[in-house]
Design a protein around this motif. Structure first.
Motif, short mmCIF file in Angstrom:
data_model
loop_
_atom_site.label_atom_id
_atom_site.label_comp_id
_atom_site.label_asym_id
_atom_site.label_seq_id
_atom_site.Cartn_x
_atom_site.Cartn_y
_atom_site.Cartn_z
N MET A 1 42.11 28.27 86.04
CA MET A 1 40.94 27.40 85.90
C MET A 1 40.95 26.30 86.97
O MET A 1 39.89 25.91 87.47
N LEU A 2 42.14 25.82 87.33
CA LEU A 2 42.22 24.73 88.32
C LEU A 2 41.56 25.13 89.64
O LEU A 2 40.94 24.30 90.30
N ARG B 1 50.67 13.91 86.13
CA ARG B 1 51.90 13.18 85.79
C ARG B 1 53.03 13.56 86.71
O ARG B 1 52.99 14.64 87.32
N ASN B 2 54.06 12.76 86.76
CA ASN B 2 55.27 13.05 87.55
C ASN B 2 54.92 13.43 88.99
O ASN B 2 55.30 14.50 89.46
N SER B 3 54.19 12.55 89.65
CA SER B 3 53.79 12.77 91.05
C SER B 3 53.09 14.12 91.22
O SER B 3 53.48 14.94 92.05
N ASN B 4 52.08 14.34 90.42
CA ASN B 4 51.23 15.55 90.51
C ASN B 4 51.95 16.84 90.18
O ASN B 4 51.59 17.90 90.69
N LYS B 5 52.94 16.74 89.33
CA LYS B 5 53.66 17.97 88.96
C LYS B 5 53.19 18.54 87.63
O LYS B 5 53.23 19.73 87.41
N ARG C 1 52.70 21.18 79.05
CA ARG C 1 52.76 19.90 79.77
C ARG C 1 54.08 19.70 80.51
O ARG C 1 54.19 18.80 81.34
N THR C 2 55.06 20.56 80.22
CA THR C 2 56.32 20.46 80.99
C THR C 2 56.36 21.49 82.13
O THR C 2 57.27 21.46 82.95
N ARG C 3 55.41 22.40 82.17
CA ARG C 3 55.50 23.51 83.14
C ARG C 3 54.96 23.08 84.51
O ARG C 3 54.04 22.26 84.59
N PRO C 4 55.52 23.63 85.60
CA PRO C 4 55.16 23.14 86.93
C PRO C 4 53.73 23.52 87.34
O PRO C 4 53.38 24.69 87.34
N MET C 5 52.96 22.51 87.67
CA MET C 5 51.60 22.75 88.15
C MET C 5 51.51 22.53 89.66
O MET C 5 50.51 22.87 90.28
N SER C 6 52.57 21.97 90.25
CA SER C 6 52.54 21.70 91.70
C SER C 6 52.38 23.00 92.49
O SER C 6 51.82 23.00 93.58
N ARG C 7 52.82 24.11 91.93
CA ARG C 7 52.70 25.40 92.62
C ARG C 7 51.24 25.78 92.89
O ARG C 7 50.96 26.56 93.80
N VAL C 8 50.31 25.26 92.08
CA VAL C 8 48.88 25.48 92.40
C VAL C 8 48.23 24.22 92.98
O VAL C 8 47.32 24.31 93.79
N ILE C 9 48.74 23.05 92.59
CA ILE C 9 48.12 21.81 93.09
C ILE C 9 48.33 21.69 94.60
O ILE C 9 47.40 21.35 95.35
N GLN C 10 49.54 22.00 95.07
CA GLN C 10 49.81 21.84 96.52
C GLN C 10 48.90 22.71 97.39
O GLN C 10 48.27 22.19 98.31
N ALA D 1 56.32 35.06 94.03
CA ALA D 1 55.40 36.15 93.67
C ALA D 1 54.81 35.81 92.31
O ALA D 1 55.40 36.11 91.28
N SER D 2 53.68 35.14 92.32
CA SER D 2 53.07 34.69 91.07
C SER D 2 51.58 35.02 91.08
O SER D 2 50.84 34.56 91.94
N ALA D 3 51.17 35.83 90.10
CA ALA D 3 49.74 36.19 90.01
C ALA D 3 48.91 34.98 89.64
O ALA D 3 47.72 34.90 89.98
N GLN D 4 49.52 34.03 88.94
CA GLN D 4 48.76 32.83 88.58
C GLN D 4 48.45 32.00 89.82
O GLN D 4 47.34 31.51 89.98
N VAL D 5 49.43 31.87 90.70
CA VAL D 5 49.20 31.12 91.95
C VAL D 5 48.17 31.87 92.80
O VAL D 5 47.18 31.29 93.26
#
Ligand code: S3P
Length: 442
Positions: free
Chosen positions: A111-112, A153-157, A132-141, A178-182
């Protein structure tokens, strides 16, 4: 006897004793990955999308609620055919409240890509304690490289996240994992962005997004040698009929159960056998499981078959490298299979399991260890010495659906009574799991 004790806060699955035999025909719920994508692409497309066989688990429900809050119309999810009326030429509406992805990493990450590319719209996104603990930086970056404005939170993580949609620019992103989500997140952002956006991944991850985006009218180029996918921005998606095959990740529990339980034969109908997902079949065949694949056919662009599994004398195997993304969600249940296989099974290159709904390496080592399994945890995998009896124990799912179900199959083959606490987690991807477990154990 198997029973589910429903307490107000959590459910306990009680398995009184070892199963003598498992028999029956099983129809498994719809594929979770395909269900999310059908709802999302349907929500973005022009006209109606009809979804047959949608998974009614908690995760797709989270996706449906998010997209309803942004203007898509979705009919009652509890019917055989779900109709999604998409926003078509419009932009997503700014939701009046926080979008809640619940426990679902796929909802939040895919969705992001769509939110970041809606100019001038503001979105906030959150999830449950695990998400809320799982890494989102892998898509944010990568989205930031495209010009996205996202704060977390946590510097965009970590979520909660705030997104201010932008006109993005296309990039070529070399994903370190290798991540289909990314991959899917970037492709969805690329769909909304003028020009060509490319994602290259180190090994092939599931390709449901690529298949479905094409079916809805997007233009994609795929280079199988380099694991690169390019999407041309600006395509107008057209509503389609999507027939969701049964989820091979859910079938995996019965494949292992049938193989390790004596005097068993199970037929699992209508299972998606997309080659980016069939690592579990290859792994179990390497272990000498007696599995037959028959009635192979195609349903709405995805290969499907029926599977038969019979009790088998399993042998250990080593799983590493490019097969790992093709069986990433099946490692907990493969760890159970390994306990019943002669020899030492080694699983490597699976550090991604540490950031799933729970730390699946740690939790499987801990919980199977309580049953007496000879299991050691490494930074990127597990080593399991099989062939020893398991004992029933008091276990916990850590609120992770795949842990709950894997432990249930272990319990079914353990000496004495097993209790799985917080067993309700199974309903994230398999709401009828316990009913089927009871049915085939009779
Ligand atoms: C999924 C991809 C996988 C998988 C998850 C669903 C998807 O995650 O573990 O259950 O639908 O794209 P990663 O792509 O992060 O490995």
């Amino acid at each position: 006897m198997i029973k589910l004790i429903k307490n107000l806060q959590s459910h306990q699955l009680v398995i009184e004793k070892k199963a003598n035999s498992l028999q029956g025909k099983i129809s498994i719920p719809g594929d979770k990955s395909i269900s999310h994508r059908a709802l999302m692409l349907g929500a973005m497309a022009l006209g109606e999308t009809t979804i047959e066989g949608l998974l009614l688990g908690e995760d797709p429900r989270s996706t449906a609620h998010c997209f309803e809050a942004m203007g898509a119309k979705i009919s009652d999810l509890n019917t055989e055919k779900v109709i999604v009326t998409g926003i078509g030429q419009e932009r997503l509406q700014e939701p009046s409240s926080i979008l809640d992805a619940g426990n679902s990493g796929t909802t939040m990450r895919l969705m992001l890509g769509l939110l970041a590319s809606q100019p001038d719209k503001f979105f906030t996104v959150t999830g449950d304690d695990s998400l809320r603990t799982r890494p989102m930086s892998r898509v944010i970056q990568p989205l930031q490289q495209m010009g996205a404005i996202i704060y977390g939170r946590n510097s965009n993580k970590n979520a909660p996240l705030a997104v201010i949609g932008q006109n993005l620019k296309p990039i070529h992103y070399h994903s370190p994992i290798a991540s289909a989500q990314v991959k899917s997140c970037i492709l969805l952002a690329g769909l909304m962005t003028e020009g060509k956006t490319t994602v290259t991944e180190p090994a092939l991850s599931r390709d449901h997004s690529e298949r479905m985006l094409r079916a809805f009218g997007a233009t994609l180029e795929i280079d199988v040698d380099t694991h690169s996918v390019t999407i041309e921005g600006g395509a107008k998606l057209q509503g389609q009929t999507v027939i969701v095959p049964g989820d091979i990740s859910s079938a995996a529990f019965w494949l292992v159960a049938g193989a390790i339980t004596p005097h068993s034969e199970l037929i699992i109908e209508n299972v998606g056998i997309n080659p980016t997902r069939t690592g579990i079949l290859e792994a179990l065949q390497m272990m000498d499981a007696d599995i037959t694949i028959f009635n192979q056919r195609e349903a709405a662009g995805e290969p499907v078959a029926d599977l038969r599994v019979k009790s088998s004398k399993l042998k250990a195997c080593t799983l590493e490298g490019s097969i790992i993304p093709r069986l990433i969600d099946e490692i907990p249940i493969l760890a159970v299979a390994a306990c019943f296989a002669q020899g030492t099974t080694v699983i490597k290159d699976a550090e991604e399991l540490r950031v799933k709904e729970s730390d699946r390496l740690k939790v499987m080592a801990l919980e199977l260890g309580k049953m007496g399994a000879k299991i050691r945890e490494f930074a990127d995998g597990l080593e399991i010495i099989g062939g020893n009896l398991l004992n029933g124990a008091d276990l916990d799912s850590f609120t992770d659906h795949r842990i709950a179900m894997s432990l249930a199959i272990a319990g079914l083959n353990a000496q004495g009574k097993t209790i799985i606490n917080r067993a309700e987690a199974a309903s994230i991807s398999y709401p009828t799991f316990v009913d089927t477990l009871i049915k085939i154990s009779q």
